[in-house]
Write an enzyme that holds these catalytic residues in place. Structure first.
Site, PDB file in Angstrom:
ATOM      1  N   GLU A 329       0.470   2.503  -1.510  1.00  0.00           N
ATOM      2  CA  GLU A 329      -0.773   2.337  -2.269  1.00  0.00           C
ATOM      3  C   GLU A 329      -1.818   3.436  -2.042  1.00  0.00           C
ATOM      4  OE1 GLU A 329      -0.917  -2.411  -2.959  1.00  0.00           O
ATOM      5  OE2 GLU A 329      -1.467  -1.804  -0.934  1.00  0.00           O
ATOM      6  N   ASP A 422       2.667 -14.128   2.494  1.00  0.00           N
ATOM      7  CA  ASP A 422       1.226 -14.356   2.286  1.00  0.00           C
ATOM      8  C   ASP A 422       0.962 -15.077   0.969  1.00  0.00           C
ATOM      9  OD1 ASP A 422       2.219 -11.905   1.192  1.00  0.00           O
ATOM     10  OD2 ASP A 422       0.168 -11.216   0.818  1.00  0.00           O
TER      11      ASP A 422
HETATM   12  C1  ACM Z   1       2.348  -3.490   0.694  1.00  0.00           C
HETATM   13  O1  ACM Z   1       2.440  -4.691   0.427  1.00  0.00           O
HETATM   14  N1  ACM Z   1       1.276  -2.810   0.339  1.00  0.00           N
HETATM   15  C2  ACM Z   1       3.381  -2.773   1.387  1.00  0.00           C
END
Ligand code: ACM
Ligand code: ZN
Length: 613
Positions: A329, A422
């Site tokens: 990202e 998560d």
């Molecule tokens: C990620 O979930 N940014 C690796």
């Protein structure tokens, strides 16, 4: 016929026989006198049995030529069975004795975990329980499908103490995971002491306290003069302690230093490392995107000097084969405008910022190679050209991993649709906040090897617990279990044509009792109803209907639209999506099993359902 024991992950081969072996005050743990490794595991087993049974279970060496004695648990690492590999074992229980054999101590350790699962749930307790400690007669041969079986914990977004991390490692080792991926740095806190860089832990480890989910409007950034009181970090001594604790459970710790993005805690400590050079604060979980740069300047020599210093110490602390450098990202906007980054692009003849990212990743790989380590990065490191020897962790789906494997790179599969712990695991109307659904069934139906790929390139898989919405240990456990059990089975057990989720779920329910005894939290979301909206199109009209689902087989669902609490005398959902009656403002739903309510009742305002469209 004896009941099949509820083992997770399912062993390669399991045969049940008649009778039991009883562990009592006379039981010994015996090993061959040349087999030092078995002796160590024997002590471990004796210790594990001592608290819950109250028995001393003495360990004893005997001539390694003598056969396993009766009234004993016999351990051997001299199996000499190539098919078992480094992690496999055989476990034979008869009324006379228990014999566990492996080629390596690791295999014996896994044999012990299976043995513990054959004992009553109270074996997980810390207090002595008086009961019949009997082990059903079985004949098990077992070894893993994949060599990489990981769980990741993010300790940056919310800090977890050293003790919590040890508990977590203890829990995952019981399900035969062998890798603990420690996400140590991110925008919201730097968690590892680096000698000679005190600002990383004086400044980088602390942020202003905020409650509730990240990135919400209420999650405001630091106010002028506000104190950074939330955070923490691990000293190098504590890290060594955790690594050693993991090693004793045959778990390798994979450290992640996430660069070049997700680096705001590093940049807050050393502002010269970003393209803007501005002083930012460690982020408390705001949605900052272009407001601050969390990306390192990759055209600045200082960046590489600092990272070399950091990775040198990381390599010294973590003896594993791999180091994870993140790579995910990275927003390229700041690089586009930075004279230093642009100068490197011109010098290296890089045609875009993807290639600039690739240039950075390749330099990090060389840096790690020089320290004798292999590099892992998230699948974004494919962009602009993959570093020569990089191992890819595929998270945005299977695509990156598939591509990398086809280029002959090693891959760890952790696509978010199956592996992101998560995300919520039941109805979004009652689960704690997250941004998507991954059910126990989703995890269980994960297949890490795409058809088009040579399986040898897939090292295995991993579940990832990001912690934007995980503020404490109990909730980390809640998010990990039971889904961690599903992933454990996917990564360990042989591939089968069609996974039997209902059979697996029965074993999971049996394991809930073990979690109760161990006092480890788990989610019971599999009992709760799931609500979704389906459009029904007739001619030019679209009406919205309400669909109810259960995660488990054998549940029946009752509902009301009149704001009263449904029970088994209310309308039963029969599979046809429901039409909302005129005037209704609320839907209430409850599941039943065997004529008893099970799980939580959902009460949903219909206008909230509408909003979801
Ligand atoms: C990620 O979930 N940014 C690796
Ligand atoms: Zn720059």
């Amino acid at each position: 016929m004896a009941q099949t024991p509820e083992i997770i992950p399912q062993p390669v081969s399991l045969k049940t026989n008649t009778g039991y072996f009883k562990i009592n005050a006379n039981t010994k743990v015996v090993y061959g006198n040349h087999d030092i490794n078995a002796g160590k595991i024997a002590k471990l087993l004796a210790n594990l049995l001592h608290a819950p049974t109250g028995y001393k279970t003495p360990t004893r060496a005997q001539s390694f030529k003598s056969p396993p004695p009766s009234a004993s648990v016999y351990l051997s690492t001299l199996a000499n069975e190539p098919a078992l590999g480094n992690e496999g074992y055989t476990l034979k229980v008869t009324p006379k004795q228990i014999v566990i054999k492996a080629n390596q101590p690791k295999g014996l350790f896994y044999g012990i975990q299976t043995l513990l699962q054959l004992l009553p749930p109270s074996v997980e307790g810390k207090q002595k329980t008086i009961l019949n400690w009997q082990v059903p007669a079985v004949d098990i041969t077992d070894y893993p499908r994949f060599g990489w079986r990981g769980l990741m914990l993010d300790v940056s977004r919310h800090f977890q103490t050293k003790e919590m991390v040890k508990d977590y490692i203890d829990q995952l080792a019981k399900y035969k995971f062998n890798t603990f991926h420690w996400h140590l740095t991110d925008d919201n806190g730097w968690r590892i002491q680096i000698n000679g860089m005190p600002k990383l832990t004086d400044i980088g480890a602390w942020r202003v306290p905020r409650e509730g989910p990240f990135a919400f409007v209420t999650h405001a950034d630091k106010e002028p003069g506000e104190k950074e009181t939330y955070g923490g970090y691990y000293t190098q001594e504590e890290i060594r302690e955790v690594v050693e604790y993991a090693k004793q459970r045959f778990v390798t710790v994979l450290p992640e230093i996430d660069v070049p993005a997700h680096s705001l805690a590093l940049i807050a400590s050393y502002p010269n490392l970003s393209c803007t050079g501005l002083q930012y604060n460690v982020d408390p979980g705001t949605a900052f995107a272009l407001k601050k740069s969390n990306v390192l300047c990759v055209g600045n020599d200082s960046t590489y000097i600092v990272l070399d210093k950091i990775f040198t110490q990381v390599a010294d602390l973590f003896p594993g084969e791999y180091i994870h450098m993140g790579g995910d990202e990275a927003l390229k906007a700041f690089w586009e405008k930075c004279p230093k980054c642009q100068a490197v692009m011109a010098r290296e003849k890089l045609k875009d910022t993807h290639e600039l990212q690739s240039y950075f990743v390749k330099r990090i790989e060389k840096m790690l190679h020089a320290k004798g380590r292999k590099m892992i990065g998230w699948d974004e490191i494919l962009e602009g050209g993959l570093a020569p020897d990089a191992t890819v962790m595929s998270w945005r789906g299977m695509k990156g991993g598939t591509e990398a494997a086809k280029m002959g790179h090693k891959v760890i599969m952790t696509p978010y649709q199956y592996c992101y712990l998560d995300l919520y695991q039941g109805s979004q109307f009652i689960e704690p906040h997250a941004y998507g659904l991954v059910t126990l069934r989703n995890c269980y139906e994960f297949e890490p090897v795409p058809d088009s790929v040579d399986a040898r390139y897939i090292l295995g898989g991993q579940g990832n617990l990001w912690a934007e919405s995980v503020p404490n240990q109990r909730h980390a456990e809640y998010m990990t279990w039971p889904r961690g059990m599903a992933l454990a089975e996917v990564f360990w057990s042989p591939k089968i044509a069609k996974r039997d989720f209902d059979g697996f779920a029965k074993r999971v329910e049996a394991h809930f009792k073990r979690f109760d005894a161990a006092d480890v939290k788990y989610a019971t979301s599999i009992y709760d109803p799931l609500i979704s909206i389906v459009p029904e199109i007739t001619g030019t009209d679209t009406t919205l209907k309400i669909k109810l689902e259960t995660q488990l087989a054998g549940l029946t669902t009752f509902y009301s639209f009149d704001t009263t609490n449904p029970d088994k005398y209310y309308p039963q959902y029969k599979g046809t999506p429901l039409t909302v009656p005129k005037g209704a403002t609320q839907l209430r739903v409850i599941n039943y099993r065997d004529n008893k309510p099970i799980g939580k009742q959902l009460a949903v305002k219909l206008k909230d359902l509408d909003k979801r469209l």
